[in-house]
Structure formats: C-alpha cells, structure tokens
Design a protein around this motif. Sequence first.
Motif, PDB file in Angstrom:
ATOM      1  N   GLU A 198      -0.515   3.953 -14.444  1.00 59.03           N
ATOM      2  CA  GLU A 198      -0.050   3.428 -15.728  1.00 59.03           C
ATOM      3  C   GLU A 198       1.034   2.371 -15.540  1.00 59.03           C
ATOM      4  O   GLU A 198       1.303   1.589 -16.438  1.00 59.03           O
ATOM      5  N   ARG A 199       1.657   2.345 -14.377  1.00 61.25           N
ATOM      6  CA  ARG A 199       2.711   1.360 -14.117  1.00 61.25           C
ATOM      7  C   ARG A 199       2.106  -0.031 -14.007  1.00 61.25           C
ATOM      8  O   ARG A 199       0.962  -0.187 -13.582  1.00 61.25           O
TER       9      ARG A 199
ATOM     10  N   GLU B 226       8.201   7.659  -4.071  1.00 58.03           N
ATOM     11  CA  GLU B 226       6.878   8.287  -4.209  1.00 58.03           C
ATOM     12  C   GLU B 226       6.255   8.521  -2.836  1.00 58.03           C
ATOM     13  O   GLU B 226       5.709   9.584  -2.557  1.00 58.03           O
ATOM     14  N   ALA B 227       6.332   7.503  -1.969  1.00 53.74           N
ATOM     15  CA  ALA B 227       5.744   7.616  -0.629  1.00 53.74           C
ATOM     16  C   ALA B 227       6.463   8.671   0.205  1.00 53.74           C
ATOM     17  O   ALA B 227       5.827   9.479   0.884  1.00 53.74           O
ATOM     18  N   VAL B 228       7.780   8.690   0.135  1.00 54.79           N
ATOM     19  CA  VAL B 228       8.562   9.665   0.905  1.00 54.79           C
ATOM     20  C   VAL B 228       8.245  11.081   0.436  1.00 54.79           C
ATOM     21  O   VAL B 228       8.118  12.002   1.255  1.00 54.79           O
ATOM     22  N   ALA B 229       8.069  11.272  -0.863  1.00 55.67           N
ATOM     23  CA  ALA B 229       7.752  12.601  -1.392  1.00 55.67           C
ATOM     24  C   ALA B 229       6.455  13.134  -0.800  1.00 55.67           C
ATOM     25  O   ALA B 229       6.339  14.323  -0.503  1.00 55.67           O
ATOM     26  N   VAL B 230       5.475  12.253  -0.594  1.00 56.24           N
ATOM     27  CA  VAL B 230       4.206  12.683   0.002  1.00 56.24           C
ATOM     28  C   VAL B 230       4.392  12.991   1.485  1.00 56.24           C
ATOM     29  O   VAL B 230       3.938  14.019   1.978  1.00 56.24           O
ATOM     30  N   VAL B 231       5.063  12.114   2.180  1.00 58.76           N
ATOM     31  CA  VAL B 231       5.244  12.290   3.624  1.00 58.76           C
ATOM     32  C   VAL B 231       6.001  13.578   3.925  1.00 58.76           C
ATOM     33  O   VAL B 231       5.689  14.269   4.891  1.00 58.76           O
ATOM     34  N   GLU B 232       6.945  13.924   3.079  1.00 58.36           N
ATOM     35  CA  GLU B 232       7.709  15.158   3.306  1.00 58.36           C
ATOM     36  C   GLU B 232       6.854  16.417   3.188  1.00 58.36           C
ATOM     37  O   GLU B 232       7.239  17.471   3.672  1.00 58.36           O
TER      38      GLU B 232
ATOM     39  N   ASP C 195      11.767  -5.720  -8.230  1.00 57.50           N
ATOM     40  CA  ASP C 195      13.218  -5.565  -8.216  1.00 57.50           C
ATOM     41  C   ASP C 195      13.602  -4.300  -7.445  1.00 57.50           C
ATOM     42  O   ASP C 195      12.755  -3.467  -7.133  1.00 57.50           O
ATOM     43  N   GLY C 196      14.874  -4.180  -7.119  1.00 54.47           N
ATOM     44  CA  GLY C 196      15.355  -3.066  -6.306  1.00 54.47           C
ATOM     45  C   GLY C 196      14.970  -1.692  -6.832  1.00 54.47           C
ATOM     46  O   GLY C 196      14.412  -0.876  -6.102  1.00 54.47           O
ATOM     47  N   PRO C 197      15.240  -1.397  -8.123  1.00 58.21           N
ATOM     48  CA  PRO C 197      14.886  -0.069  -8.640  1.00 58.21           C
ATOM     49  C   PRO C 197      13.378   0.195  -8.619  1.00 58.21           C
ATOM     50  O   PRO C 197      12.944   1.312  -8.346  1.00 58.21           O
ATOM     51  N   GLU C 198      12.575  -0.829  -8.904  1.00 58.20           N
ATOM     52  CA  GLU C 198      11.120  -0.637  -8.893  1.00 58.20           C
ATOM     53  C   GLU C 198      10.626  -0.347  -7.476  1.00 58.20           C
ATOM     54  O   GLU C 198       9.853   0.586  -7.251  1.00 58.20           O
ATOM     55  N   LEU C 199      11.112  -1.112  -6.512  1.00 55.67           N
ATOM     56  CA  LEU C 199      10.732  -0.895  -5.118  1.00 55.67           C
ATOM     57  C   LEU C 199      11.218   0.474  -4.638  1.00 55.67           C
ATOM     58  O   LEU C 199      10.477   1.214  -3.992  1.00 55.67           O
ATOM     59  N   ALA C 200      12.439   0.824  -5.007  1.00 56.88           N
ATOM     60  CA  ALA C 200      12.989   2.135  -4.621  1.00 56.88           C
ATOM     61  C   ALA C 200      12.140   3.272  -5.185  1.00 56.88           C
ATOM     62  O   ALA C 200      11.951   4.299  -4.529  1.00 56.88           O
ATOM     63  N   GLY C 201      11.610   3.097  -6.380  1.00 62.33           N
ATOM     64  CA  GLY C 201      10.744   4.117  -6.978  1.00 62.33           C
ATOM     65  C   GLY C 201       9.469   4.314  -6.185  1.00 62.33           C
ATOM     66  O   GLY C 201       9.026   5.454  -5.971  1.00 62.33           O
TER      67      GLY C 201
ATOM     68  N   LEU D  33       0.884  -1.155   0.000  1.00 51.33           N
ATOM     69  CA  LEU D  33       0.000   0.000   0.000  1.00 51.33           C
ATOM     70  C   LEU D  33       0.923   1.206   0.000  1.00 51.33           C
ATOM     71  O   LEU D  33       1.767   1.340   0.882  1.00 51.33           O
ATOM     72  N   VAL D  34       0.769   2.054  -1.003  1.00 55.01           N
ATOM     73  CA  VAL D  34       1.676   3.192  -1.143  1.00 55.01           C
ATOM     74  C   VAL D  34       0.873   4.486  -1.155  1.00 55.01           C
ATOM     75  O   VAL D  34      -0.047   4.640  -1.952  1.00 55.01           O
ATOM     76  N   ARG D  35       1.218   5.396  -0.265  1.00 56.54           N
ATOM     77  CA  ARG D  35       0.579   6.710  -0.258  1.00 56.54           C
ATOM     78  C   ARG D  35       1.254   7.553  -1.324  1.00 56.54           C
ATOM     79  O   ARG D  35       2.486   7.655  -1.366  1.00 56.54           O
ATOM     80  N   VAL D  36       0.433   8.147  -2.198  1.00 58.84           N
ATOM     81  CA  VAL D  36       0.977   8.922  -3.315  1.00 58.84           C
ATOM     82  C   VAL D  36       0.303  10.282  -3.392  1.00 58.84           C
ATOM     83  O   VAL D  36      -0.797  10.474  -2.878  1.00 58.84           O
TER      84      VAL D  36
END
Length: 98
Positions: free
Chosen positions: A23-24, A63-69, A53-59, A10-13
């Motif tokens: 679209e992903r 996204e979640a960190v950008a919202v939380v900030e 994979d690592g890059p997909e998870l990191a992306g 679950l990702v907050r965006v």
Amino acid sequence: MAASGRGGLLVRVAADRSAALLERPRTARMVMGGREMAGWLWVTGEPDVDDLDGPELAGWVAEAVAVVETLPPKRVRSKPVRSERRAAGTSPPGRPRG
C-alpha cells in the motif's frame, strides 16, 4: 536488502506484512525471470532511490531487519587448511594443483 540493477531497493519482508507494505507509494512485488519473488518487494524513488527521505528509508531498513532477526543463524563451515587440501588433491577453483 539490496540495490536493484533497475534502480530502487530490493527489500525482504515478512510474508504477513507484504500486502500492507504494498500500500506504500512506489512499492511493487519483486519479479525476477517472470516469477514473483515471495517475501521480496521492489521500492523505487522518484526519480531515483536516492530520493527516499531518511525516515522512509529507515522504515524499509527496519522491515528488512525484522525479517532477518527471525532467521536461524547460518551454519559455519570450516574450510580445510591449505595443507589438508593439497593432501586431498583439491585446490580452490582457478588455481593449479601441485
């Protein structure tokens, strides 16, 4: 960001990013109790979220960190010390008074 009991993340965006992020691959709107949860997406892996994979998870984490900030800091509430709770006649749930 959280792990889903149905599998996936679950990702907050950001609201303005939701349409583009949908679209992903393996991404859907989060629905709980029949209601769409605005600002939350459900991301699945194939067959499991561990397959991201690592890059997909990191992306998704980015996204979640950008919202939380953008959120205001939580208000810190101080708890009364134990002696103050006793004097007020209150105690934490599940504990006897006295």
